[in-house]
Motif scaffolding. Structure first.
Motif, mmCIF file in Angstrom:
data_model
loop_
_atom_site.group_PDB
_atom_site.id
_atom_site.type_symbol
_atom_site.label_atom_id
_atom_site.label_comp_id
_atom_site.label_asym_id
_atom_site.label_seq_id
_atom_site.Cartn_x
_atom_site.Cartn_y
_atom_site.Cartn_z
ATOM 1 N N ALA A 43 0.731 -1.190 0.099
ATOM 2 C CA ALA A 43 -0.091 0.157 -0.075
ATOM 3 C C ALA A 43 0.869 1.207 -0.024
ATOM 4 N N VAL A 44 0.448 2.343 -0.708
ATOM 5 C CA VAL A 44 1.031 3.620 -0.777
ATOM 6 C C VAL A 44 0.644 4.544 0.058
ATOM 7 N N GLY A 45 -0.467 4.523 0.862
ATOM 8 C CA GLY A 45 -0.707 5.293 1.418
ATOM 9 C C GLY A 45 -1.909 6.238 1.257
ATOM 10 N N PHE A 46 -2.445 5.991 -0.097
ATOM 11 C CA PHE A 46 -3.710 6.528 -0.431
ATOM 12 C C PHE A 46 -4.649 5.655 -0.372
ATOM 13 N N ARG A 47 -5.944 6.000 0.280
ATOM 14 C CA ARG A 47 -7.258 5.340 0.233
ATOM 15 C C ARG A 47 -8.407 6.182 -0.328
ATOM 16 N N GLY A 48 -9.204 5.515 -0.697
ATOM 17 C CA GLY A 48 -10.470 6.294 -1.400
ATOM 18 C C GLY A 48 -11.453 5.420 -2.061
ATOM 19 N N SER A 49 -12.403 6.002 -2.624
ATOM 20 C CA SER A 49 -13.394 5.274 -3.443
ATOM 21 C C SER A 49 -12.486 4.660 -4.745
ATOM 22 N N LYS A 50 -13.289 3.817 -5.597
ATOM 23 C CA LYS A 50 -12.571 3.299 -6.771
ATOM 24 C C LYS A 50 -12.291 4.384 -7.672
ATOM 25 N N SER A 51 -12.859 5.478 -7.696
ATOM 26 C CA SER A 51 -12.668 6.620 -8.533
ATOM 27 C C SER A 51 -11.642 7.238 -8.138
ATOM 28 N N GLN A 52 -11.529 7.782 -6.958
ATOM 29 C CA GLN A 52 -10.676 8.675 -6.269
ATOM 30 C C GLN A 52 -9.289 7.901 -6.170
ATOM 31 N N ALA A 53 -9.239 6.415 -6.141
ATOM 32 C CA ALA A 53 -7.926 5.732 -6.323
ATOM 33 C C ALA A 53 -7.516 5.684 -7.621
ATOM 34 N N LEU A 54 -8.267 5.540 -8.489
ATOM 35 C CA LEU A 54 -7.914 5.568 -9.953
ATOM 36 C C LEU A 54 -7.635 6.987 -10.367
ATOM 37 N N ASP A 55 -8.153 8.081 -9.888
ATOM 38 C CA ASP A 55 -7.792 9.222 -10.166
ATOM 39 C C ASP A 55 -6.157 9.717 -9.723
ATOM 40 N N HIS A 56 -6.097 9.150 -8.557
ATOM 41 C CA HIS A 56 -4.570 9.132 -7.622
ATOM 42 C C HIS A 56 -3.629 8.573 -8.748
ATOM 43 N N ILE A 57 -3.977 7.228 -9.157
ATOM 44 C CA ILE A 57 -3.233 6.662 -9.914
ATOM 45 C C ILE A 57 -2.596 7.325 -11.312
ATOM 46 N N GLU A 58 -3.694 7.862 -11.785
ATOM 47 C CA GLU A 58 -3.636 8.526 -13.094
ATOM 48 C C GLU A 58 -2.551 9.857 -12.959
ATOM 49 N N LYS A 59 -2.611 10.440 -11.592
ATOM 50 C CA LYS A 59 -1.829 11.676 -11.424
ATOM 51 C C LYS A 59 -0.336 11.223 -11.008
ATOM 52 N N VAL A 60 0.081 9.990 -10.335
ATOM 53 C CA VAL A 60 1.483 9.750 -10.007
ATOM 54 C C VAL A 60 2.050 8.729 -10.929
ATOM 55 N N TRP A 61 1.245 8.090 -11.581
ATOM 56 C CA TRP A 61 1.836 6.957 -12.463
ATOM 57 C C TRP A 61 2.192 7.271 -13.910
ATOM 58 N N THR A 62 3.198 8.147 -14.007
ATOM 59 C CA THR A 62 3.300 9.119 -15.332
ATOM 60 C C THR A 62 4.113 8.132 -16.370
ATOM 61 N N ASP A 63 4.965 7.173 -15.802
ATOM 62 C CA ASP A 63 5.569 6.290 -16.887
ATOM 63 C C ASP A 63 5.023 4.788 -16.465
ATOM 64 N N ILE A 64 4.272 4.318 -17.385
ATOM 65 C CA ILE A 64 3.758 2.900 -17.120
ATOM 66 C C ILE A 64 4.894 1.836 -17.523
ATOM 67 N N THR A 65 5.860 2.138 -18.020
ATOM 68 C CA THR A 65 6.964 1.283 -18.170
ATOM 69 C C THR A 65 7.520 0.735 -16.943
ATOM 70 N N PRO A 66 7.647 -0.840 -16.968
ATOM 71 C CA PRO A 66 8.111 -1.281 -15.602
ATOM 72 C C PRO A 66 9.480 -0.808 -15.476
ATOM 73 N N LEU A 67 9.889 -0.649 -14.055
ATOM 74 C CA LEU A 67 11.281 -0.200 -13.537
ATOM 75 C C LEU A 67 12.171 -1.110 -14.097
ATOM 76 N N SER A 68 12.229 -2.490 -14.325
ATOM 77 C CA SER A 68 13.455 -3.122 -14.834
ATOM 78 C C SER A 68 13.610 -2.701 -16.332
ATOM 79 N N ALA A 69 12.617 -2.379 -17.002
ATOM 80 C CA ALA A 69 12.842 -2.007 -18.504
ATOM 81 C C ALA A 69 13.361 -0.463 -18.520
ATOM 82 N N ARG A 70 12.836 0.175 -17.665
ATOM 83 C CA ARG A 70 13.681 1.633 -17.563
ATOM 84 C C ARG A 70 15.084 1.546 -17.165
ATOM 85 N N GLN A 71 15.394 0.739 -16.235
ATOM 86 C CA GLN A 71 16.861 0.586 -15.936
ATOM 87 C C GLN A 71 17.751 -0.105 -16.945
ATOM 88 N N ALA A 72 17.254 -0.965 -17.608
ATOM 89 C CA ALA A 72 17.828 -1.528 -18.873
ATOM 90 C C ALA A 72 17.961 -0.495 -19.822
#
Length: 84
Positions: A43-72
């Motif tokens: 858990a990252v510390g954000f909690r809310g309704s489904k729409s609130q949680a998805l809105d939060h993800i949309e704001k913070v997840w700016t690069d959907i590339t997996p970490l291992s691919a970004r590192q490579a």
């Protein structure tokens, strides 16, 4: 298929509270509060309704590339263009 017991009274999904969760690849998802988290998710510390949680993800997840691919990619770029 909904997880048994994950909806509020009468099957109302709007009554469900979700945690925003992240895995080791820095990929985000939501998970119903009170359900054990799957292995590898935190858990990252954000909690809310489904729409609130998805809105939060949309704001913070700016690069959907997996970490291992970004590192490579970063390693490859460093090898191709070494610093002077």
């Amino acid at each position: 298929m909904p997880v048994e017991g994950s909806f509020g009274a009468g099957g109302d999904e709007t009554a469900v509270v979700y945690d925003v969760v992240i895995n080791h690849e820095e990929q985000y998802s939501i998970w119903p509060v009170g359900r054990p988290l799957p292995a590898g998710w935190t858990a990252v510390g954000f909690r809310g309704s489904k729409s609130q949680a998805l809105d939060h993800i949309e704001k913070v997840w700016t690069d959907i590339t997996p970490l291992s691919a970004r590192q490579a990619t970063a390693r490859t770029r460093k090898q191709e263009w070494p610093s002077a």
